[in-house]
Enzyme design. Structure first.
Site: not given
Length: 435
Positions: A43, A128, A268, A339
């Protein structure tokens, strides 16, 4: 026992580097590690890596014990990517201010991987994206940075994440995983790798584009169905009908599909339809139903604010002199993620009417919540002297609250806006509204 904990010693089967250690990447890395694979977690955020190295899970989904006891090597050094046979990229794919896909993070991750991977590596994208993006954006970035050719010197796969953060029933192990790759050999290798951590089975998609589209469609379907329920709720409100009663009656038919109205937040459902819209429009197709559904679901915040104003007026309260407590600020029940919560839009609308809004959430960090919503945030739940109570996110902690006690503690003739119907028996005590 957690799916990320070791039950017995296992033999290492593959070397894997997971790029991006958020709500998707960290559980995947932990599961691969627990299954006996040699796992590196990469990361770019040094604070996150330091936290993980100290044995603390910043997502809350894996658990501190699994992080502390596991064998993952955490790093910010991209050179460590060279040691992996498989590199799995799980980074965010948001939309920009114009609701267009923002693949900058994906492209940046691909360049980092390409600069460090070795001949024979298989790189998998889990983020995605719109149908065609892996080969249009991801693969070229890998090829340019590595100087190698996809499908020849390295392989590329696509396997969209499907786990639900905070939902133990729908974690990585027990949701069917879609797997695809540029080559048949690469797909077979990914089936073997993911088979070490997925118990529910694997679906081999014929092409990467098929897998990309499937991921978008999954959440677009939910968006469309929820939009129907939300529009129905608005219609019922105008007709003086109880939405829940209407849905209960309709649900007695054998083929009625059960969905409920509500705010559509998260990473999503409110995002993935835009990826499908984007690529469709590039090809000259305008999916009107998908677009309209997004518009309907985005309008729910305004409807809830209007509902609150009307309820305050009915209780003979002046909105600009009223105080309202919004309880539940996360994007869904029993998680701390604020968020992408849509309750913020409701708060802004209420403030536009001059209402003093205070918030409370039993899961979200109070300081982060104050900064995100720019309102006073309670450290402990207290409805004393508030004119209205909005149950924004139905956390399980709220279900034990007594409507009678709440009404006694609040100002005279209190108002309750119960978005998801947590307190349906409160109508006799409040000016009560639900979506």
């Amino acid at each position: 026992m957690s799916e990320y904990q070791y039950e017995e010693p296992v033999e290492t089967t593959a070397s894997v580097c997971v790029v991006g250690l958020g709500y998707v990447g960290l559980p995947l890395a932990a599961a691969l590690d627990a299954a006996g694979n040699s796992v590196t977690g990469f990361d770019v955020d040094p604070d996150k890596v330091d936290t993980l190295e100290s044995g603390v899970d910043p997502t809350g989904d894996v658990g501190d014990a699994a992080i502390a006891e596991g064998g993952i090597e955490y790093t910010t050094d991209s050179a460590d990517i060279a040691n992996a046979e498989f590199v799995i990229v799980a980074v965010p794919t948001p939309v920009d201010d114009n609701e267009k896909p923002n693949l900058g993070i994906v492209e940046g991750a691909a360049k980092t991987v390409g600069e460090n991977m070795t001949d024979g590596t298989t790189v998998v994208l889990e983020s995605t994206v719109y149908p065609g993006a892996t080969q249009e954006v991801f693969v070229p970035a890998l090829e340019e940075a590595s100087g190698m050719t996809a499908g020849e010197e390295f392989d590329v796969g696509y396997s969209p994440e499907r786990m639900v953060p905070g939902d133990t029933e729908h974690g990585l192990a027990n949701v069917v995983k879609i797997v695809s790759a540029l080559t048949d050999e690469g797909r077979d290798e990914l089936v073997e790798l993911y088979g070490t951590v997925v118990d529910a089975g694997l679906h081999e998609a014929p092409t990467i584009e098929t897998a990309e589209a499937a991921k978008c469609v999954e959440n677009t379907q939910r968006d469309v169905n929820i939009a129907l329920m939300n529009e129905l709720a608005m219609v019922c409100d105008e007709l003086g009908l109880e939405t829940e009663a209407v849905l209960e009656a309709a649900g007695t038919k054998w083929n009625f599909h059960e969905y409920e109205p509500g705010l559509v937040g998260g990473h999503c459902i409110p995002v993935d339809p835009f990826y499908l819209l984007y690529q469709s429009e590039r090809e000259g197709v305008d999916p009107e139903l998908i677009r309209t559904s997004r518009e309907v679901n985005e309008s729910v915040s305004d409807h809830l604010a209007d509902m609150t104003i009307r309820a305050l007026n009915e209780s003979e309260k002046v909105p600009k002199n009223s105080r309202v407590l919004v309880a539940g600020l996360a994007y869904k029940p029993d998680v701390d993620d604020i968020r992408t919560s849509k309750i913020g839009q409701v708060i802004e609308e209420l403030q536009g009417y001059g209402i003093e809004v205070v918030g409370f959430d039993p899961h979200a960090d109070p300081e982060a919540t104050r900064e995100a919503f720019d309102i006073e945030i309670q450290d402990a739940f207290d409805v004393t002297d508030f004119d209205g109570l909005v149950i924004g996110t139905p956390h399980s902690e709220f279900q034990s609250l007594s409507p009678a006690t709440l009404a006694d503690q609040m100002a005279d003739d209190p108002v309750m806006i119960d978005i998801d119907g947590t307190f349906e028996d409160a109508a006799e005590l409040f000016t009560y509204r639900r979506l």
